[in-house]
Design a protein around this motif. Structure first.
Motif, PDB file in Angstrom:
ATOM      1  N   UNK A 250       0.860  -1.179   0.000  1.00 45.01           N
ATOM      2  CA  UNK A 250       0.000   0.000   0.000  1.00 45.01           C
ATOM      3  C   UNK A 250       0.901   1.234   0.000  1.00 45.01           C
ATOM      4  N   UNK A 251       0.692   2.103  -0.960  1.00 41.09           N
ATOM      5  CA  UNK A 251       1.493   3.309  -1.099  1.00 41.09           C
ATOM      6  C   UNK A 251       0.646   4.492  -0.649  1.00 41.09           C
ATOM      7  N   UNK A 252       1.143   5.225   0.340  1.00 45.04           N
ATOM      8  CA  UNK A 252       0.433   6.383   0.876  1.00 45.04           C
ATOM      9  C   UNK A 252       1.367   7.588   0.861  1.00 45.04           C
ATOM     10  N   UNK A 253       0.854   8.716   1.283  1.00 46.27           N
ATOM     11  CA  UNK A 253       1.695   9.900   1.382  1.00 46.27           C
ATOM     12  C   UNK A 253       1.056  11.092   0.697  1.00 46.27           C
ATOM     13  N   UNK A 254       1.763  12.193   0.709  1.00 43.24           N
ATOM     14  CA  UNK A 254       1.239  13.430   0.149  1.00 43.24           C
ATOM     15  C   UNK A 254       1.537  13.550  -1.336  1.00 43.24           C
ATOM     16  N   UNK A 255       2.761  13.330  -1.716  1.00 43.72           N
ATOM     17  CA  UNK A 255       3.170  13.490  -3.115  1.00 43.72           C
ATOM     18  C   UNK A 255       3.849  12.219  -3.605  1.00 43.72           C
TER      19      UNK A 255
END
Length: 189
Positions: A120-125
């Motif tokens: 799962x890839x999360x984050x702002x940018x």
């Protein structure tokens, strides 16, 4: 599509019938769940082409008896908390109905899938770029891979991968807020 045996015989409200909601509706319906589906835009535009693809008639969730629901699935972007909870979220909370998203539905179905990896890839940018790169790298290494989530491909519209496959999900903050039991992990197999 992803088999959802966990939801067989359950009553699930699906609110929001764009890509994610339609994929969830189809997967739940195919898995023999009772689905109450609604979308404000469709209710006010019965000529919308999406109406022809619905396997169930629209049910006005604002008027539905939530004591009969096992869960309410929200499409991403429906306000869970900010700027204020959507009225159906408040109704679900008052009826003690879990409010979930499509990735939570997937998480509950994972035990029925062949052994697989999940990232799962999360984050702002950079989420889309990172998720797409990971999927590309796994494919280049000969792995069966499925890329989905916030990148525009509904998770529940995927076909189940064979054993050893890798799911790569880009997850927005909306999706994270509606996911309670997903445990991304890598297993050697």
């Amino acid at each position: 599509m992803i088999p959802l045996r966990t939801y067989e015989g359950k009553t699930i409200g699906v609110f929001g019938l764009a890509r994610t909601g339609l994929a969830a509706l189809s997967a739940l319906f195919a898995s023999k769940a009772r689905v109450l589906a609604y979308d404000d835009a469709l209710a006010h535009n019965p000529g919308d082409l999406r109406m022809k693809s619905l396997p169930v008639p629209l049910t006005d969730l604002y008027e539905a008896d939530f004591s009969q629901l096992d869960a309410l699935m929200l499409a991403p972007g429906v306000p869970l908390t900010h700027p204020a909870p959507h009225p159906l979220v408040l109704k679900a909370r008052a009826a003690h109905v879990p409010v979930i998203g499509d990735i939570e539905i997937f998480a509950k179905a994972r035990s029925d899938l062949p052994p697989h990896g999940l990232i799962a890839v999360t984050g702002t940018n950079g989420k889309s770029t990172t998720a797409a790169l990971l999927a590309h790298l796994f494919a280049a290494c000969g792995r069966d891979v499925a890329l989905a989530g916030n990148i525009g491909i509904p998770v529940l519209g995927l076909e189940a991968l064979d054993a050893g496959g890798v799911y790569v999900f880009e997850m927005s903050s909306f999706q994270i807020d509606l996911t309670h039991s997903l445990m991304p992990m890598w297993r050697s197999f």
